[in-house]
Design an enzyme around this catalytic site. Structure first.
Site, PDB file in Angstrom:
ATOM      1  N   ASP A  94       0.861  -1.181   0.000  1.00 17.86           N
ATOM      2  CA  ASP A  94       0.000   0.000   0.000  1.00 17.86           C
ATOM      3  C   ASP A  94       0.902   1.237   0.000  1.00 17.86           C
ATOM      4  O   ASP A  94       2.109   1.141   0.199  1.00 17.86           O
ATOM      5  CB  ASP A  94      -0.957  -0.045   1.202  1.00 17.86           C
ATOM      6  CG  ASP A  94      -2.235   0.764   0.964  1.00 17.86           C
ATOM      7  OD1 ASP A  94      -2.262   1.566   0.011  1.00 17.86           O
ATOM      8  OD2 ASP A  94      -3.196   0.609   1.743  1.00 17.86           O
TER       9      ASP A  94
ATOM     10  N   ASP B 180      -4.176   7.148  -3.562  1.00 17.24           N
ATOM     11  CA  ASP B 180      -5.597   7.463  -3.743  1.00 17.24           C
ATOM     12  C   ASP B 180      -6.101   8.156  -2.485  1.00 17.24           C
ATOM     13  O   ASP B 180      -5.436   8.161  -1.452  1.00 17.24           O
ATOM     14  CB  ASP B 180      -6.391   6.173  -3.993  1.00 17.24           C
ATOM     15  CG  ASP B 180      -6.217   5.150  -2.883  1.00 17.24           C
ATOM     16  OD1 ASP B 180      -5.049   4.850  -2.528  1.00 17.24           O
ATOM     17  OD2 ASP B 180      -7.228   4.653  -2.340  1.00 17.24           O
TER      18      ASP B 180
ATOM     19  N   ALA C 164     -11.942   2.530   0.900  1.00 16.48           N
ATOM     20  CA  ALA C 164     -12.680   3.273   1.930  1.00 16.48           C
ATOM     21  C   ALA C 164     -13.951   2.574   2.391  1.00 16.48           C
ATOM     22  O   ALA C 164     -14.950   3.219   2.710  1.00 16.48           O
ATOM     23  CB  ALA C 164     -12.990   4.696   1.441  1.00 16.48           C
TER      24      ALA C 164
ATOM     25  N   CYS D  82     -13.787 -24.565  17.475  1.00 12.31           N
ATOM     26  CA  CYS D  82     -12.832 -24.631  16.365  1.00 12.31           C
ATOM     27  C   CYS D  82     -11.850 -25.746  16.681  1.00 12.31           C
ATOM     28  O   CYS D  82     -11.582 -26.026  17.847  1.00 12.31           O
ATOM     29  CB  CYS D  82     -12.102 -23.287  16.263  1.00 12.31           C
ATOM     30  SG  CYS D  82     -10.710 -23.262  15.114  1.00 12.31           S
TER      31      CYS D  82
ATOM     32  N   CYS E  77      -8.660 -25.908  15.035  1.00 12.76           N
ATOM     33  CA  CYS E  77      -7.356 -25.585  14.453  1.00 12.76           C
ATOM     34  C   CYS E  77      -6.263 -26.014  15.437  1.00 12.76           C
ATOM     35  O   CYS E  77      -6.557 -26.430  16.560  1.00 12.76           O
ATOM     36  CB  CYS E  77      -7.265 -24.095  14.133  1.00 12.76           C
ATOM     37  SG  CYS E  77      -6.958 -23.031  15.558  1.00 12.76           S
TER      38      CYS E  77
ATOM     39  N   CYS F 137      -6.635 -24.227  18.840  1.00 15.19           N
ATOM     40  CA  CYS F 137      -7.813 -24.577  19.635  1.00 15.19           C
ATOM     41  C   CYS F 137      -7.810 -26.051  20.035  1.00 15.19           C
ATOM     42  O   CYS F 137      -8.514 -26.441  20.967  1.00 15.19           O
ATOM     43  CB  CYS F 137      -9.079 -24.218  18.874  1.00 15.19           C
ATOM     44  SG  CYS F 137      -9.161 -22.455  18.514  1.00 15.19           S
TER      45      CYS F 137
END
Ligand code: GUN
Ligand code: ZN
EC number: 2.4.2.48
Length: 495
Positions: free
Chosen positions: A93, A128, A196, A279, A281, A284
């Site tokens: 960015d 921008d 935005a 969860c 994963c 977890c």
């Protein structure tokens, strides 16, 4: 034609695509999630993002790197890929977000594009202006002109093999978003972030987010790869993909972890309030919420960030599988039940059913009618449009109630809510093979009645009789007066 983006499969306006990133020498499968790497605070190392999470692309901020002496020297000397230790594609960015947050940055599009090229960026961003929601029209127009000038500067810059983003702004003015999309599409820039939208998502304004993206998409061509800038909550991936977004970036996984927040596909939980993890994963599976709360601050933050990444990448995979199976709207509908604001987002999406219909494949897995919103899906809109082109002459009996009653009347047409009438020969074609609940709701009957009206209006010479299974008054009110409408048992058979 854009030769760096190929679409492989689609559902609604969502697609599985391949983005070729020449400077990195890689292709990225989309929809893709770009974890945000803050070069000052690395929560999960880019090497692990690549090896453990299969991240093909990440995003970092060239403005942060440029304004820090140490980072700038290192990035210029060894390049971004070596500095971060990441072989995939790197988007950067430009500092626009800092501009929006702090009101001022001291860099031009030309300078920051040159810097991004110098440090080895694969996909760069011009400066921008992220115009916030709800500003005056004058301000939105004035700032959009600055953004459009930045796109022209980017077109003129020497960028070599590096791809360049063309952000689409326009605040909450759909016509400005559409114009911004059209202007961006007409440049020779490569990737199209809708900008935005962060303030909209932070305020749970998913319906306004949908309208902004739908407007931008009207301006952009269907072949343009679209990034939703700053959208990192897994709850909204399915919705955004259904609109036609291809890339997402997530700072949420790290930011939320910093204050103890645990992401799920249904929303955000606080670690302090969890007794069980929904969860499985790696994190977890190893820790209970209590055990995780008892770990050291920094380790806890890291583990939470890892869980947050796991659920986010898992949701991206689930969305891709749903596209493959032609079940993306069923997934969107499921996610819409997580939060009233998401339901508003889904309803806003269906307001654009006609626009979505143009990209939606004609045939797919199976249509599941799951709520009254299903009555407004693009497939229903398409069926109604098709009714105008079907042949129906003489006296036509439209019979509800399946094969048995159809046989009784030797009916050549059937009526099925929410689609309405269709010739029996089409019964086995998508979407008329839909699974619809026995306990049909009013929205489905009303939509079927609109289908009848559409058929009748486009066939003024034909006489129609409707044998229905007891439609509610609100549905019958939509059936034109010229139609004889009676409950099934009361309609005389043809002979
Ligand atoms: N990050 C989040 N939103 C935006 C935006 O509108 N523009 C840029 N450049 N970066 C962003
Ligand atoms: Zn987990």
């Amino acid at each position: 034609m854009r030769d760096h983006f190929e679409i492989r499969d689609g559902d609604v306006a969502g697609r599985i695509g391949e983005l070729t990133v020449p400077r990195a020498g890689v292709t990225v499968e989309t929809p893709a999630l770009l974890p945000v790497v803050n070069p000052n605070i690395v929560t999960v190392s880019p090497a692990r993002l690549e090896s453990e999470f299969d991240a093909e692309i990440l995003i970092t901020n060239s403005y942060i790197i440029k304004t820090n002496d140490h980072l700038r020297e290192e990035a210029l000397e060894v390049g971004l890929h070596e500095m971060l230790d990441f072989d995939g594609a790197i988007m950067t960015d430009s500092g626009s977000f800092q501009l929006a947050e702090y009101g001022d940055i001291d860099v031009t599009t030309n300078q920051i594009l040159q810097f991004q090229r110098d440090i080895g960026t694969d996909i760069a961003t011009p400066v921008d202006i992220p115009t916030p929601p709800d500003v005056s029209r004058e301000r939105a127009e004035r700032e959009l002109e600055v953004t459009e000038q930045a796109l022209r500067d980017a077109e003129d810059a020497e960028t070599g093999e590096m791809l360049v983003n063309a952000p689409v702004q326009g605040s909450t003015y759909p016509d400005l978003r559409e114009r911004a999309g059209r202007t961006a599409d007409a440049t020779d820039l490569d990737v199209f972030p809708v900008g935005a939208v962060v303030p909209l998502m932070n305020a749970y304004r998913y319906d306004d987010m949908v309208d902004a993206v739908a407007a931008a998409k009207r301006g952009l061509g269907a072949d343009a790869p679209v990034h939703l800038f700053g959208a990192g909550h897994p709850m909204m991936f399915a919705l955004a993909v259904a609109l036609g977004c291809d890339l997402f970036d997530s700072a949420a996984y790290a930011l939320y972890a910093r204050d103890g927040r645990y992401l799920t596909v249904h929303g955000t939980e606080h670690l302090d309030e969890l007794d069980y993890f929904p969860c499985s994963c790696a994190v977890c599976s190893e820790y209970s919420p209590k055990e995780l709360r008892e770990t050291e601050g920094e380790e806890r933050e890291q583990l939470l960030a890892e869980h947050n990444l796991h659920v986010s990448f898992a949701e991206i995979r689930r969305v891709k599988q749903a596209i493959r199976a032609g079940e993306l709207l069923e997934l969107v509908e499921e996610r819409a039940r997580s939060h009233p604001a998401m339901l508003d987002g889904y309803r806003a999406l269906l307001d654009h059913a006609e626009q979505l219909e143009r990209e939606d494949p004609a045939s797919k897995g199976s249509f599941f009618y799951l709520s009254s919103e299903s009555a407004r899906r693009p497939e229903v809109v398409r069926h109604h449009e098709r009714l105008e082109r079907l042949e129906a002459e003489g006296r036509v009996l439209l019979t509800e109630g399946g094969k048995a009653s159809g046989d009784r009347f030797d009916a050549s047409w059937r009526v099925v809510p929410p689609f309405g009438p269709f010739p029996r020969a089409l019964s086995e074609t998508y979407p008329l093979t839909a699974e619809v609940p026995e306990r049909t709701d009013r929205a489905a009957y009303e939509m079927a009645a609109e289908g009848v009206a559409r058929l009748v209006e486009s066939h003024p010479e034909t006489e129609f009789v409707l044998a229905h299974d007891g439609w509610p008054e609100t549905a019958l009110a939509r059936v034109p007066d010229s139609v004889t409408a009676e409950p099934l048992g009361r309609v005389p058979s043809d002979d």
